[in-house]
Design an enzyme around this catalytic site. Structure first.
Site, PDB file in Angstrom:
ATOM      1  CG  HIS A 329       4.682  11.529  -7.272  1.00 32.43           C
ATOM      2  ND1 HIS A 329       5.837  11.021  -7.333  1.00 32.43           N
ATOM      3  CD2 HIS A 329       4.107  11.499  -8.584  1.00 32.43           C
ATOM      4  CE1 HIS A 329       6.012  10.903  -8.687  1.00 32.43           C
ATOM      5  NE2 HIS A 329       4.882  11.183  -9.441  1.00 32.43           N
ATOM      6  CG  ASP A 388      -2.263  13.650 -13.522  1.00 34.60           C
ATOM      7  OD1 ASP A 388      -1.983  13.963 -14.790  1.00 34.60           O
ATOM      8  OD2 ASP A 388      -2.072  12.534 -13.081  1.00 34.60           O
TER       9      ASP A 388
HETATM   10  N1  ACO Z   1      -5.910   9.359  -1.841  1.00 30.53           N
HETATM   11  C1  ACO Z   1      -6.035   8.354  -1.090  1.00 30.53           C
HETATM   12  N2  ACO Z   1      -5.193   7.742  -0.287  1.00 30.53           N
HETATM   13  C2  ACO Z   1      -3.850   8.042  -1.115  1.00 30.53           C
HETATM   14  C3  ACO Z   1      -3.411   8.714  -1.888  1.00 30.53           C
HETATM   15  C4  ACO Z   1      -4.577   9.690  -2.282  1.00 30.53           C
HETATM   16  N3  ACO Z   1      -4.303  10.813  -3.264  1.00 30.53           N
HETATM   17  N4  ACO Z   1      -2.389   8.920  -2.047  1.00 30.53           N
HETATM   18  C5  ACO Z   1      -1.713   7.908  -1.325  1.00 30.53           C
HETATM   19  N5  ACO Z   1      -2.659   7.373  -0.805  1.00 30.53           N
HETATM   20  C6  ACO Z   1      -2.671   5.929   0.046  1.00 30.53           C
HETATM   21  C7  ACO Z   1      -2.072   5.126  -0.725  1.00 30.53           C
HETATM   22  O1  ACO Z   1      -3.135   4.301  -1.051  1.00 30.53           O
HETATM   23  C8  ACO Z   1      -1.315   4.264   0.404  1.00 30.53           C
HETATM   24  O2  ACO Z   1      -2.298   3.384   1.256  1.00 30.53           O
HETATM   25  P1  ACO Z   1      -1.964   1.868   1.746  1.00 30.53           P
HETATM   26  O3  ACO Z   1      -0.664   1.929   2.590  1.00 30.53           O
HETATM   27  O4  ACO Z   1      -3.303   1.596   2.476  1.00 30.53           O
HETATM   28  O5  ACO Z   1      -1.853   1.114   0.602  1.00 30.53           O
HETATM   29  C9  ACO Z   1      -0.744   5.185   1.335  1.00 30.53           C
HETATM   30  O6  ACO Z   1      -1.525   6.344   1.132  1.00 30.53           O
HETATM   31  C10 ACO Z   1       0.534   5.475   0.963  1.00 30.53           C
HETATM   32  O7  ACO Z   1       0.677   5.610  -0.376  1.00 30.53           O
HETATM   33  P2  ACO Z   1       2.048   5.920  -1.159  1.00 30.53           P
HETATM   34  O8  ACO Z   1       3.123   4.882  -1.094  1.00 30.53           O
HETATM   35  O9  ACO Z   1       2.467   7.339  -0.775  1.00 30.53           O
HETATM   36  O10 ACO Z   1       1.485   6.163  -2.789  1.00 30.53           O
HETATM   37  P3  ACO Z   1       1.619   5.025  -3.601  1.00 30.53           P
HETATM   38  O11 ACO Z   1       2.954   5.015  -4.264  1.00 30.53           O
HETATM   39  O12 ACO Z   1       1.067   3.786  -3.238  1.00 30.53           O
HETATM   40  O13 ACO Z   1       0.418   5.375  -4.697  1.00 30.53           O
HETATM   41  C11 ACO Z   1      -0.368   7.069  -6.105  1.00 30.53           C
HETATM   42  C12 ACO Z   1       0.818   6.728  -5.517  1.00 30.53           C
HETATM   43  C13 ACO Z   1      -0.965   6.080  -7.173  1.00 30.53           C
HETATM   44  C14 ACO Z   1       0.027   8.334  -6.924  1.00 30.53           C
HETATM   45  C15 ACO Z   1      -1.352   7.692  -5.138  1.00 30.53           C
HETATM   46  O14 ACO Z   1      -0.827   8.689  -4.307  1.00 30.53           O
HETATM   47  C16 ACO Z   1      -2.678   7.801  -5.400  1.00 30.53           C
HETATM   48  O15 ACO Z   1      -3.427   6.944  -5.853  1.00 30.53           O
HETATM   49  N6  ACO Z   1      -3.087   9.275  -5.767  1.00 30.53           N
HETATM   50  C17 ACO Z   1      -4.459   9.672  -6.279  1.00 30.53           C
HETATM   51  C18 ACO Z   1      -4.216   9.120  -8.044  1.00 30.53           C
HETATM   52  C19 ACO Z   1      -3.468  10.121  -8.785  1.00 30.53           C
HETATM   53  O16 ACO Z   1      -3.553  11.466  -8.390  1.00 30.53           O
HETATM   54  N7  ACO Z   1      -2.557   9.712  -9.620  1.00 30.53           N
HETATM   55  C20 ACO Z   1      -1.568  10.505 -10.330  1.00 30.53           C
HETATM   56  C21 ACO Z   1      -0.178  10.328  -9.825  1.00 30.53           C
HETATM   57  S1  ACO Z   1       0.869  11.399 -10.768  1.00 30.53           S
HETATM   58  C22 ACO Z   1       1.166  10.347 -12.267  1.00 30.53           C
HETATM   59  O17 ACO Z   1       0.963   9.167 -12.398  1.00 30.53           O
HETATM   60  C23 ACO Z   1       1.131  10.843 -13.487  1.00 30.53           C
END
Ligand code: ACO
Length: 451
Positions: A329, A388
């Site tokens: 998140h 989710d």
């Molecule tokens: N799986 C794999 N990689 C992840 C995940 C994950 N669940 N969460 C974060 N990361 C990665 C990001 O891609 C990012 O990589 P990068 O530095 O190479 O670009 C790194 O970890 C740091 O990410 P954050 O800054 O913590 O997360 P960001 O704000 O970019 O993304 C997001 C947030 C989109 C929710 C991400 O955690 C994600 O993709 N989760 C999976 C999808 C998901 O569950 N979405 C629902 C979120 S809740 C909602 O929107 C209702």
């Protein structure tokens, strides 16, 4: 003949993608806040709000320190709102939440009853709307059907572009009231057209709440239990709002900041929520868990679960995107309070429906995913289960089909979107307009014969 343009299209794709590349190091060089995020991962501050508050870390001595997540609606803890409705004879928990979000205060009993009457009065769709819009254009995705239905409601509004408080409040009440039939009928139309199932169109009932009406309209026999209605009402409360920075609410604010109409703003938000990194993750979680269930024969075998999670993270399994859906998140670090509530609900339902084994597999994945993430990616960022992760399991236990998981999120969140729209228009209006630096040097136009 069919492939007449195949080669040309392939070349055009190659060319377009070649021109859609920016070297990653340039973002750092030009201090670009990629994803509107600061270097420490916190969000760039772009606005002020009095609606939702999302807390997942504290900044101490300029360091981001993870803390247990909290979510407040107008200052009230979301868990207290969900629990509060349990003590009432007539719940109307989601209605109470929508009132709080739109009007800023918790309603007294009479105010809640009156607000519910307004919703009841607005629930039915305009004459022939289902036939002319929902049944005529039936996209494969209910989110797209919802968005086109919302855009079409513009044509039935006597003052569609108005920005007066009267118009905005009327439109808000109408949209909150109409989302359940729009979603249920879009689903029924899809089942009828695609799978040749009997068409089920139940007219919303005045004695039912938002949650009850949705269950009633989704089911051919119109039946639901008190437990099912209570749980759906709580799920709607948990999804109703999440501050101004989440992608779909920010989209609402971006569109609203131009002075555009309510229907355009809300349709845009629906498009944003559909994405698998946002609300659409609830479908991806459900599919990912199916994959894990198939891949892991013994759910007590942590090593097998870890292997499966790491294959997903290494882009070797599931959708090969390297994402663990339902985890991570932008704000929450240690925990997402909505996931904690949904986990309790999931356990209650799993016991009731005899699905405790499946629930245990979810718990194992929740326990093991953060370590796998750290091991595979080497990132220091803490990830936890988000809203989710358990919601799809809860919906499945309620017999709610996967096609409406993300639309249900929209059905709840529309209240938050509308509250933010009103705040955007009335608090401090200024068109949202960030900047992009162009990296291409100016070029002289070349006549077509010289290219
Ligand atoms: N799986 C794999 N990689 C992840 C995940 C994950 N669940 N969460 C974060 N990361 C990665 C990001 O891609 C990012 O990589 P990068 O530095 O190479 O670009 C790194 O970890 C740091 O990410 P954050 O800054 O913590 O997360 P960001 O704000 O970019 O993304 C997001 C947030 C989109 C929710 C991400 O955690 C994600 O993709 N989760 C999976 C999808 C998901 O569950 N979405 C629902 C979120 S809740 C909602 O929107 C209702």
């Amino acid at each position: 003949m069919k492939n007449k343009f195949a080669k040309l299209k392939k070349e055009l794709c190659k060319q377009a993608i070649e021109h859609a590349q920016i070297p990653p190091e340039l973002y750092h060089k030009f201090n670009v806040k990629r994803g509107l995020r600061n270097d420490d991962g916190s969000g760039v501050l772009v606005g002020l709000t009095e609606i939702g508050s999302v807390l997942g870390y504290e900044i101490i001595d300029q360091e981001l320190v993870p803390v247990a997540g909290r979510l407040l609606y107008r200052g009230y803890d979301v868990e207290a709102l969900a629990r509060g409705a349990r003590t009432r004879k007539r719940r109307l928990g989601y209605e109470e939440t929508a009132y709080l979000l739109l009007f800023g205060e918790l309603p007294a009993n009479k105010q809640l009853e009156q607000f519910n009457e307004l919703l009841v009065d607005s629930r039915e769709l305009p004459k022939n709307f289902s036939r002319d819009i929902i049944m005529t254009f039936t996209p494969l995705n209910v989110m797209n059907s919802l968005a086109s239905s919302v855009l079409s409601l513009y044509a039935r509004d006597p003052d569609p572009d108005g920005l007066s408080p009267e118009t905005l409040i009327r439109q808000s009440i109408e949209l909150i009231a109409k989302f359940p039939p729009l979603i249920a009928y879009s689903y029924q139309a899809l089942m009828h057209k695609l799978y040749k199932k009997s068409l089920v169109i139940h007219t919303p009932q005045v004695m039912y709440s938002t949650a009850e009406n949705f269950l009633y309209m989704m089911r051919a026999d119109g039946k639901f239990s008190e437990l099912e209605a209570r749980i759906l009402d709580e799920v709607l409360i948990l999804h109703a709002e999440h501050g101004g920075g989440n992608n779909s609410t920010f989209t609402t604010r971006v569109v609203s900041s131009t002075g555009s109409d309510t229907y355009s703003a809300i349709a845009a938000a629906i498009g944003s929520l559909k994405g698998p990194l946002h609300g659409g993750a609830n479908i991806q979680v459900f599919n990912m868990m199916k994959h894990i269930k198939d891949a892991v024969s013994n759910i007590e075998d942590d090593a097998a679960v870890i292997e499966c999670l790491e294959d997903i993270l290494n882009k070797k399994a599931f959708d090969n995107q390297g994402k663990l859906y339902g985890f991570g998140h932008a704000v929450y670090t240690i925990s997402d309070p909505r996931a904690i509530c949904l986990k309790e609900t999931a356990e209650e339902l799993a016991k009731d429906k005899g699905r405790l084994d499946e629930f245990r597999l979810y718990c194992a994945v929740e326990r093991l995913a953060p370590e796998s993430f750290e091991r595979v990616t080497g990132k220091k960022k803490k990830i936890c289960a988000n809203v989710d992760f358990y919601s799809g399991f809860v919906y499945d236990c309620l017999g709610i089909p996967v096609e409406v998981y993300t639309p249900l999120f929209a059905m709840a969140r529309v209240a938050g979107w509308l509250a933010h729209r009103i705040e955007e228009i009335y608090a401090s209006p200024r068109i949202i307009r960030p900047a992009y630096k162009n990296l291409t040097s100016p070029r002289e136009y070349i006549g077509i014969k010289e290219r």
